[in-house]
Design a protein around this motif. Structure first.
Motif, mmCIF file in Angstrom:
data_model
loop_
_atom_site.group_PDB
_atom_site.id
_atom_site.type_symbol
_atom_site.label_atom_id
_atom_site.label_comp_id
_atom_site.label_asym_id
_atom_site.label_seq_id
_atom_site.Cartn_x
_atom_site.Cartn_y
_atom_site.Cartn_z
ATOM 1 N N LEU A 162 17.610 22.490 11.900
ATOM 2 C CA LEU A 162 17.407 21.059 11.623
ATOM 3 C C LEU A 162 16.103 20.742 10.895
ATOM 4 O O LEU A 162 15.163 20.935 11.412
ATOM 5 N N VAL A 163 16.039 20.381 9.395
ATOM 6 C CA VAL A 163 14.748 20.203 8.793
ATOM 7 C C VAL A 163 14.968 18.604 8.606
ATOM 8 O O VAL A 163 15.786 17.923 7.944
ATOM 9 N N ALA A 164 14.001 17.947 8.999
ATOM 10 C CA ALA A 164 14.001 16.700 9.118
ATOM 11 C C ALA A 164 12.497 15.876 8.602
ATOM 12 O O ALA A 164 11.342 16.481 9.342
ATOM 13 N N PRO A 165 12.656 14.992 7.799
ATOM 14 C CA PRO A 165 11.269 14.526 7.185
ATOM 15 C C PRO A 165 10.888 13.425 8.512
ATOM 16 O O PRO A 165 11.700 12.628 8.811
ATOM 17 N N LEU A 166 9.630 13.365 8.553
ATOM 18 C CA LEU A 166 8.996 12.279 9.679
ATOM 19 C C LEU A 166 8.149 11.819 8.361
ATOM 20 O O LEU A 166 6.740 11.860 8.593
ATOM 21 N N ALA A 167 8.183 10.829 7.662
ATOM 22 C CA ALA A 167 7.487 10.275 6.670
ATOM 23 C C ALA A 167 7.089 8.853 6.718
ATOM 24 O O ALA A 167 8.268 7.930 7.216
ATOM 25 N N PRO A 168 6.094 8.505 6.439
ATOM 26 C CA PRO A 168 5.574 7.005 6.350
ATOM 27 C C PRO A 168 6.238 6.290 5.339
ATOM 28 O O PRO A 168 6.751 6.857 4.213
ATOM 29 N N PRO A 169 6.639 4.866 5.581
ATOM 30 C CA PRO A 169 7.447 4.227 4.363
ATOM 31 C C PRO A 169 6.775 4.294 2.990
ATOM 32 O O PRO A 169 5.577 4.303 3.022
ATOM 33 N N ARG A 170 7.598 4.567 1.955
ATOM 34 C CA ARG A 170 7.005 4.436 0.592
ATOM 35 C C ARG A 170 6.776 3.007 0.202
ATOM 36 O O ARG A 170 6.039 3.076 -0.604
ATOM 37 N N ALA A 171 7.415 2.081 0.681
ATOM 38 C CA ALA A 171 7.128 0.604 0.239
ATOM 39 C C ALA A 171 5.970 0.238 0.765
ATOM 40 O O ALA A 171 5.659 0.411 1.837
ATOM 41 N N HIS A 172 5.077 -0.407 -0.110
ATOM 42 C CA HIS A 172 3.709 -0.899 0.047
ATOM 43 C C HIS A 172 3.642 -2.133 -0.478
ATOM 44 O O HIS A 172 3.919 -2.532 -1.870
ATOM 45 N N LEU A 173 3.374 -3.200 0.453
ATOM 46 C CA LEU A 173 3.523 -4.557 -0.024
ATOM 47 C C LEU A 173 1.650 -4.868 0.193
ATOM 48 O O LEU A 173 1.091 -4.879 1.116
ATOM 49 N N VAL A 174 1.098 -5.667 -1.096
ATOM 50 C CA VAL A 174 0.043 -6.136 -0.991
ATOM 51 C C VAL A 174 0.131 -7.546 -1.024
ATOM 52 O O VAL A 174 0.575 -8.259 -1.901
ATOM 53 N N LEU A 175 -0.189 -8.238 0.280
ATOM 54 C CA LEU A 175 -0.023 -9.556 0.415
ATOM 55 C C LEU A 175 -1.232 -10.567 0.519
ATOM 56 O O LEU A 175 -2.013 -10.138 1.195
ATOM 57 N N PHE A 176 -1.171 -11.487 -0.578
ATOM 58 C CA PHE A 176 -2.524 -12.303 -0.818
ATOM 59 C C PHE A 176 -2.234 -13.619 -0.221
ATOM 60 O O PHE A 176 -1.350 -14.240 -0.513
ATOM 61 N N GLY A 177 -3.072 -13.890 0.857
ATOM 62 C CA GLY A 177 -2.985 -15.450 1.478
ATOM 63 C C GLY A 177 -2.812 -15.310 2.809
ATOM 64 O O GLY A 177 -1.435 -14.585 3.225
#
Length: 324
Positions: A162-177
């Motif tokens: 079983l080949v499985a990625p254990l990856a951090p999320p690709r989506a990144h949000l920069v939130l101002f405020g």
């Protein structure tokens, strides 16, 4: 599921969706950790997950190291998905769990033997081996492309991995405020597949504790956070100052690699900002792509939690479309 720390505190079984035939509640690679008194993550809930927890805890009691089982969701478990799910159960070594916990923000791939002697191997995102058990690296070489995702590969001799990625999320949000709505957005994104950089110049307005996927940046130069953000990041501007909102909007729209940009405000605010941005030479196409007002059409409440839920749904649609 990123709570690998559970398996560093207590014996735990890693349960992974290895193969999915037809319709199922989760995709290949979905996983959870099962300890005697705790569970982290999910393989889809319902009767399937109940059986998985039972099997995992039985393995802990029997000191079993690996088990693979096929579940017919309709006839076997009474679930309406109707497909077939193959679950891989593995007793997770505490040392490997510690390494995975330390690498929670870095792309990692895990290979686990489904046949033969129980074994697992870890690789980084570039395919460099990090840790291994007793068995050699399988041939042919594993496919570590994100587009492939979790899958089962087979050696010439027939042994399956079983080949499985254990990856951090690709989506990144920069939130101002860090006002009421900003804080509500942080709470709403706590369990979403994203990382968040939360920016405000007022250090005392941030809460003492934030979700694990949030990094606080208390800075008097918020425009610098626009410049340092990763390519294709999403930006959400909702500060206490319209003048600061405008400076941030100009900085964001000057970047050619913005994934999404949302600005809190009314239609009137949008018209004012459009006029000012055009006067400063910002391209009309870039201005048109700015989301303002933010959120899902039809949701008009100004309650912070409602705004947060609406804009998070909007962000999820953007992020899902980006993965296709």
């Amino acid at each position: 599921m990123d709570d690998w720390a559970l398996a560093t505190r207590t014996p735990a079984v890693l349960v992974t969706v290895a193969i999915l035939e037809g319709s199922g509640p989760r995709e290949p690679g979905a996983r959870m950790l099962v300890a005697q008194c705790e569970v982290a993550g999910t393989v889809g809930g319902g009767h399937l997950e109940l059986r998985a927890i039972e099997i995992g805890r039985a393995m802990l009691a029997d000191a079993c190291t690996r088990h693979v089982e096929r579940f017919a969701l309709g006839p076997g478990l009474g679930q309406c998905c109707g497909g077939v799910v193959h679950l891989a159960f593995e007793r997770l070594e505490m040392a490997q769990a510690g390494l995975l916990a330390a690498r929670r923000s870095v792309e990692t791939w895990r290979l686990a033997a489904l046949d033969g002697a129980p074994d697992s191997v870890l690789f980084d995102g570039a395919g460099v081996q990090l840790a291994a058990g007793a068995a050699p690296v399988p041939l042919p070489a594993p496919d570590f492309s994100r587009t492939r995702g979790a899958h089962v590969m087979q050696e010439p001799g027939g042994r399956r991995w079983l080949v499985a990625p254990l990856a951090p999320p690709r989506a990144h949000l920069v939130l101002f405020g860090a006002g009421h709505v900003g804080a509500a957005v942080v709470r709403a994104t706590a369990h979403l597949p994203c990382s968040v950089t939360w920016v405000d110049g007022r250090d005392d307005v941030f809460p003492r504790e934030v979700p694990a996927n949030v990094m606080i940046e208390a800075t008097d130069a918020p425009e610098e956070m626009v410049a340092s953000a990763p390519a294709d990041a999403s930006y959400l501007v909702m500060t206490h100052s319209h003048a600061l909102d405008q400076r941030l909007a100009e900085a964001i729209l000057a970047r050619p690699d913005v994934g999404w940009f949302g600005l809190i405000g009314s239609h009137t605010k949008r018209q004012q900002f459009e006029h000012r941005l055009r006067a400063r030479g910002v391209d009309a196409v870039r201005i048109a792509a700015m989301a303002c007002p933010i959120g899902i059409i039809g949701i008009s409440s100004k309650e912070p939690a409602v705004i947060a839920a609406s804009v998070c749904a909007q962000l999820l649609m953007v992020w899902e479309a980006g993965r296709r």
